[in-house]
Design an enzyme around this catalytic site. Structure first.
Site, mmCIF file in Angstrom:
data_model
loop_
_atom_site.group_PDB
_atom_site.id
_atom_site.type_symbol
_atom_site.label_atom_id
_atom_site.label_comp_id
_atom_site.label_asym_id
_atom_site.label_seq_id
_atom_site.Cartn_x
_atom_site.Cartn_y
_atom_site.Cartn_z
ATOM 1 N N PHE A 133 1.267 -1.055 -0.398
ATOM 2 C CA PHE A 133 0.127 -0.073 -0.052
ATOM 3 C C PHE A 133 0.578 1.342 0.174
ATOM 4 O O PHE A 133 1.643 1.476 0.831
ATOM 5 C CB PHE A 133 -0.931 0.056 1.354
ATOM 6 C CG PHE A 133 -2.069 1.090 1.212
ATOM 7 C CD1 PHE A 133 -3.008 0.754 0.526
ATOM 8 C CD2 PHE A 133 -1.527 1.973 2.082
ATOM 9 C CE1 PHE A 133 -3.970 1.929 0.322
ATOM 10 C CE2 PHE A 133 -2.818 2.793 2.276
ATOM 11 C CZ PHE A 133 -4.242 2.820 0.885
ATOM 12 N N GLU A 137 4.731 9.717 1.925
ATOM 13 C CA GLU A 137 5.503 10.165 0.756
ATOM 14 C C GLU A 137 6.871 11.169 2.475
ATOM 15 O O GLU A 137 5.987 10.898 2.900
ATOM 16 C CB GLU A 137 5.052 10.619 -0.279
ATOM 17 C CG GLU A 137 4.351 10.206 -1.004
ATOM 18 C CD GLU A 137 4.337 10.987 -2.805
ATOM 19 O OE1 GLU A 137 4.752 12.236 -2.331
ATOM 20 O OE2 GLU A 137 3.647 10.928 -2.847
ATOM 21 N N ALA A 140 5.146 14.044 2.304
ATOM 22 C CA ALA A 140 3.463 13.859 2.760
ATOM 23 C C ALA A 140 2.864 12.805 3.273
ATOM 24 O O ALA A 140 2.852 11.292 2.997
ATOM 25 C CB ALA A 140 2.780 14.024 1.684
ATOM 26 N N SER A 142 1.539 12.584 6.905
ATOM 27 C CA SER A 142 0.436 12.834 8.112
ATOM 28 C C SER A 142 -0.604 13.866 7.579
ATOM 29 O O SER A 142 -2.118 13.420 7.708
ATOM 30 C CB SER A 142 0.362 13.800 9.226
ATOM 31 O OG SER A 142 1.106 12.632 10.266
ATOM 32 N N THR A 168 5.264 -1.058 4.050
ATOM 33 C CA THR A 168 6.111 -2.776 4.174
ATOM 34 C C THR A 168 5.589 -3.517 3.064
ATOM 35 O O THR A 168 4.683 -3.174 2.398
ATOM 36 C CB THR A 168 4.333 -2.745 5.016
ATOM 37 O OG1 THR A 168 4.547 -1.840 6.465
ATOM 38 C CG2 THR A 168 4.496 -4.013 5.928
ATOM 39 N N GLY A 348 13.813 -6.733 35.005
ATOM 40 C CA GLY A 348 14.751 -5.860 36.011
ATOM 41 C C GLY A 348 15.862 -5.827 34.530
ATOM 42 O O GLY A 348 15.455 -5.541 33.607
ATOM 43 N N GLU A 372 -0.243 3.505 10.185
ATOM 44 C CA GLU A 372 -1.389 3.664 9.797
ATOM 45 C C GLU A 372 -2.210 5.154 10.775
ATOM 46 O O GLU A 372 -3.427 5.182 10.836
ATOM 47 C CB GLU A 372 -1.907 2.713 9.941
ATOM 48 C CG GLU A 372 -1.869 1.988 8.995
ATOM 49 C CD GLU A 372 -2.398 0.589 8.148
ATOM 50 O OE1 GLU A 372 -3.858 1.187 8.598
ATOM 51 O OE2 GLU A 372 -2.153 -0.169 8.037
ATOM 52 N N THR A 374 -0.680 8.179 13.390
ATOM 53 C CA THR A 374 0.328 8.463 14.623
ATOM 54 C C THR A 374 -0.504 8.977 16.034
ATOM 55 O O THR A 374 -2.535 9.228 15.312
ATOM 56 C CB THR A 374 0.318 9.687 14.446
ATOM 57 O OG1 THR A 374 0.529 11.302 14.167
ATOM 58 C CG2 THR A 374 1.947 9.561 12.927
#
Length: 387
Positions: A133, A137, A140, A142, A168, A348, A372, A374
């Protein structure tokens, strides 16, 4: 390790029907037996587990959101969320790869012509080609309206030029869903295209080195004078951005579900460790401060799960799920960061070591607050819908 320990609520009759419970058990078994054992090595080598992907296909999960006429599982949103939660319980990289593949198949199923669906979906149901998908960019992220990728009309098709980032499945993909402007000066001209990987001018860029999610390939993509036939334009000119947002609403439910699965895995690991690890002649699970931490962790996991399932329910009922999806994505992802952080703390010094899974969970969790949409974008959407 506590891989087989299910959370106290997820199997309760009030939460899942019989079919959902059966699916959950199958995917949990797959996550525990097939994904978790190889997760550490995949993270270290930064290699995606292709054998696991092929086994996903054998379970019909690579066709999860594809309609039945094309051989798909045709899962509703609630089932989709369950599958994403359980896969992330085993290995987030695999869950992420599947959710992006499903974004691609959903775009083809929802916006493609019958001929295009017949051409691509049956093979994608079988897991190959893998889908990707391409929306973000370098300038570009958000705000996708600022994209500079263009698709100029030329005869019986388009010529595509531009650069995409953070893709991805980019190296593995055989087909890309690409968003481009048909008029470089018009933000309202964004259109959605299907671009096969073997088209001339499609180039895979460098692989990104990441904090977490290392087994998932994340690359830049370059499209240079790529000639795309008219039939591979999936939306009408100018309808691509609304189509992207429609698709991403479902994607946000999936990412929220993945955050739940990751947090649940961290909780289970920490719980088992707390019973085994002794300090001051007793298990640390008996220390009041540790017990309080577990109470907080469990509440965040379950609240996140309920938000995810409400968003999925609204989607399945035909209601507008945008507000619920953003609430789920925001709360579940931030909770995953909190829960995995506490799991490391409970371990720990051992929690800081790569031989313990909670170290990887902590690194992986951060991406759920970013991709996908923020956390900041989810808050903006929530406020807009409410006010």
């Amino acid at each position: 390790m506590a891989h087989a320990n299910a959370d106290a609520y997820a199997n309760s009759p009030s939460m899942l029907d019989d079919e959902e419970r059966a699916i959950r058990e199958v995917v949990r078994e797959f996550a525990v037996e097939e994904l978790r054992p190889g997760a550490r090595e995949a993270d270290e080598t930064e290699e995606f587990p292709e054998e696991a992907w092929d086994k996903l296909a054998d379970l019909d999960l690579t066709g999860l959101t594809v309609p039945e006429p094309y051989g798909g599982f045709d899962a509703d949103r609630s089932t989709y969320a369950i599958v994403n939660e359980e896969l992330a319980y085993g290995q987030l990289a695999v869950a992420t790869a599947l959710s992006v593949h499903c974004l691609a198949t959903s775009c083809i199923a929802n916006f493609g012509s019958e001929a295009v669906k017949d051409e691509w979906l049956p093979e994608m149901v079988d897991g190959r080609p893998v889908g990707a998908f391409c929306l973000s960019e370098p300038g570009a992220g958000s705000n996708p309206a600022e994209m500079t990728t263009t698709a100029d009309k030329d005869g019986d098709g388009y010529v595509l030029n531009g650069e995409k980032q953070w893709i991805t499945n980019g190296e593995r993909a055989g087909v890309y869903i690409v968003f481009a402007k048909t008029d470089a000066d018009d933000e309202g001209s964004i259109t959605q295209f299907l671009v096969p990987a073997d088209f001339d001018g499609v180039e895979v860029g460098k692989r990104e080195e990441k904090l977490g999610l290392r087994a998932s390939d994340t690359v830049g993509m370059q499209f240079s004078d790529v000639r795309v036939p008219e039939r591979y334009r999936l939306t009408e000119e100018g309808k691509g951005l609304s189509a992207a947002f429609e698709t991403l609403t479902g994607g946000r439910i999936a990412i929220a579900a993945q955050a739940v699965g990751l947090a649940q895995a961290a909780f289970d690991e920490a719980r088992e460790y707390a019973h085994e690890r002794e300090q001051f002649d007793s298990p640390i699970a008996e220390i009041e401060a540790v017990r309080n931490t577990f109470a907080e962790m469990a509440t965040k996991v379950q609240a996140s799960r309920l938000l995810v399932r409400e968003a999925a329910r609204q989607s399945d009922a035909g209601e507008d799920p945008r507000l619920a999806a953003s609430m789920a994505k925001y709360f579940a992802s931030e909770s995953a960061v909190d829960v995995t952080n506490e799991a490391v703390q409970i371990h720990g010094g051992y929690g800081y070591m790569s031989e313990f899974d909670v170290e990887r969970f902590y690194r992986d969790s951060k991406i759920t607050t970013i991709y996908e949409g923020t956390t900041e974008i989810q808050k903006t959407i929530i406020a807009r819908e409410l006010l």
